[in-house]
Design a protein around this motif. Sequence first.
Motif, PDB file in Angstrom:
ATOM      1  N   SER A  51      -0.149   7.333  -6.067  1.00 52.46           N
ATOM      2  CA  SER A  51      -1.279   8.191  -5.815  1.00 52.46           C
ATOM      3  C   SER A  51      -1.147   9.465  -5.484  1.00 52.46           C
ATOM      4  CB  SER A  51      -2.177   7.778  -4.591  1.00 52.46           C
ATOM      5  OG  SER A  51      -2.722   6.282  -5.174  1.00 52.46           O
ATOM      6  N   GLU A  93      -6.259  -0.839  -4.971  1.00 50.96           N
ATOM      7  CA  GLU A  93      -5.507   0.336  -4.708  1.00 50.96           C
ATOM      8  C   GLU A  93      -5.945   1.316  -3.816  1.00 50.96           C
ATOM      9  OE1 GLU A  93      -2.793   0.603  -7.113  1.00 50.96           O
ATOM     10  OE2 GLU A  93      -3.419  -1.238  -7.462  1.00 50.96           O
ATOM     11  N   MET A  94      -6.949   0.876  -2.829  1.00 53.01           N
ATOM     12  CA  MET A  94      -7.536   1.550  -1.787  1.00 53.01           C
ATOM     13  C   MET A  94      -7.753   0.909  -0.495  1.00 53.01           C
ATOM     14  SD  MET A  94     -11.070   3.827  -2.547  1.00 53.01           S
ATOM     15  CE  MET A  94     -10.634   5.093  -3.776  1.00 53.01           C
ATOM     16  N   MET A 118       0.978  -1.062   0.127  1.00 52.81           N
ATOM     17  CA  MET A 118      -0.060  -0.056  -0.031  1.00 52.81           C
ATOM     18  C   MET A 118       0.737   1.398   0.004  1.00 52.81           C
ATOM     19  SD  MET A 118      -2.939  -1.117  -0.609  1.00 52.81           S
ATOM     20  CE  MET A 118      -3.830   0.667  -0.392  1.00 52.81           C
ATOM     21  N   ALA A 177      -9.733   6.024  -7.080  1.00 52.20           N
ATOM     22  CA  ALA A 177      -8.388   5.313  -7.116  1.00 52.20           C
ATOM     23  C   ALA A 177      -7.635   5.818  -8.083  1.00 52.20           C
ATOM     24  CB  ALA A 177      -8.438   3.687  -7.022  1.00 52.20           C
ATOM     25  N   VAL A 190       1.493   2.008  -3.479  1.00 48.56           N
ATOM     26  CA  VAL A 190       0.146   2.620  -3.937  1.00 48.56           C
ATOM     27  C   VAL A 190       0.097   4.015  -3.483  1.00 48.56           C
ATOM     28  CG1 VAL A 190      -2.187   2.573  -3.796  1.00 48.56           C
ATOM     29  CG2 VAL A 190      -0.921   0.433  -4.302  1.00 48.56           C
ATOM     30  N   PHE A 191       0.266   4.415  -2.277  1.00 49.53           N
ATOM     31  CA  PHE A 191       0.169   5.763  -1.766  1.00 49.53           C
ATOM     32  C   PHE A 191       1.241   6.779  -2.456  1.00 49.53           C
ATOM     33  CE2 PHE A 191      -1.315   4.029   2.340  1.00 49.53           C
ATOM     34  CZ  PHE A 191      -2.562   3.826   2.123  1.00 49.53           C
ATOM     35  N   PRO A 249      -6.801  12.962  -0.624  1.00 48.86           N
ATOM     36  CA  PRO A 249      -6.497  11.396  -0.473  1.00 48.86           C
ATOM     37  C   PRO A 249      -7.590  10.440   0.473  1.00 48.86           C
ATOM     38  CG  PRO A 249      -5.042  12.666   1.072  1.00 48.86           C
ATOM     39  CD  PRO A 249      -5.833  13.395   0.313  1.00 48.86           C
ATOM     40  N   ASN A 295      -6.853   7.272  -1.899  1.00 48.11           N
ATOM     41  CA  ASN A 295      -6.446   5.949  -1.172  1.00 48.11           C
ATOM     42  C   ASN A 295      -7.053   5.440  -0.085  1.00 48.11           C
ATOM     43  OD1 ASN A 295      -3.447   8.016  -1.003  1.00 48.11           O
ATOM     44  ND2 ASN A 295      -3.624   6.062  -2.377  1.00 48.11           N
TER      45      ASN A 295
END
Length: 180
Positions: free
Chosen positions: A50, A145-146, A43, A116, A46-47, A67, A121
């Motif tokens: 994002s 993705e979340m 994650m 996403a 991903v963050f 976010p 997030n």
Amino acid sequence: MKNESSTIAPLESYLNNGIRNLMSNAYKSALSNPKEALFIFRMQKVFSRSEKNRTAYKEKENLHIPPFLISSIATDCNLSCKGCYVHANNICGTAAQEQKEELTAEQWKQIFLDAAEMGINFNLLAGGEPLLRKDILKAASEVREMIFPIFTNGTVITNSYLDFFCRKSESDSDHKSRRR
């Protein structure tokens, strides 16, 4: 005298730093659980991606993408708690259900996917009582993705829900292993 705007961090910076701090604390608490640590590591990637997406929206379109998102996915609740914002604003209950059409699980899933993609997030699932919409929880579980914390009164958590949450957790681990 300093300009006040120069001493106050922009909202984007504040929110992004909040996510970094949250993840840092999550890392520390997950060190003893390899499965949790792997999830948090994934994650974090991903963050980071994002945050770049949100920055791109800000630079290209002058559009602030937060976010965090709160999705009120249910207009029903099994309780009528005194002081509840949902009941106070007629968002929940029989009258609300008669007046409003609820989105389908597929419509919610598309909202989650779009959010996403934009760089959101965290999506707090609220209601009413979100556990009364298991169809939407299943749709949310497909959006990798979340993170979806659930704001619930907890009274409808059953063994079936515990099995669902455990299966989703295990399938996330399996999914990660297959991607390697």
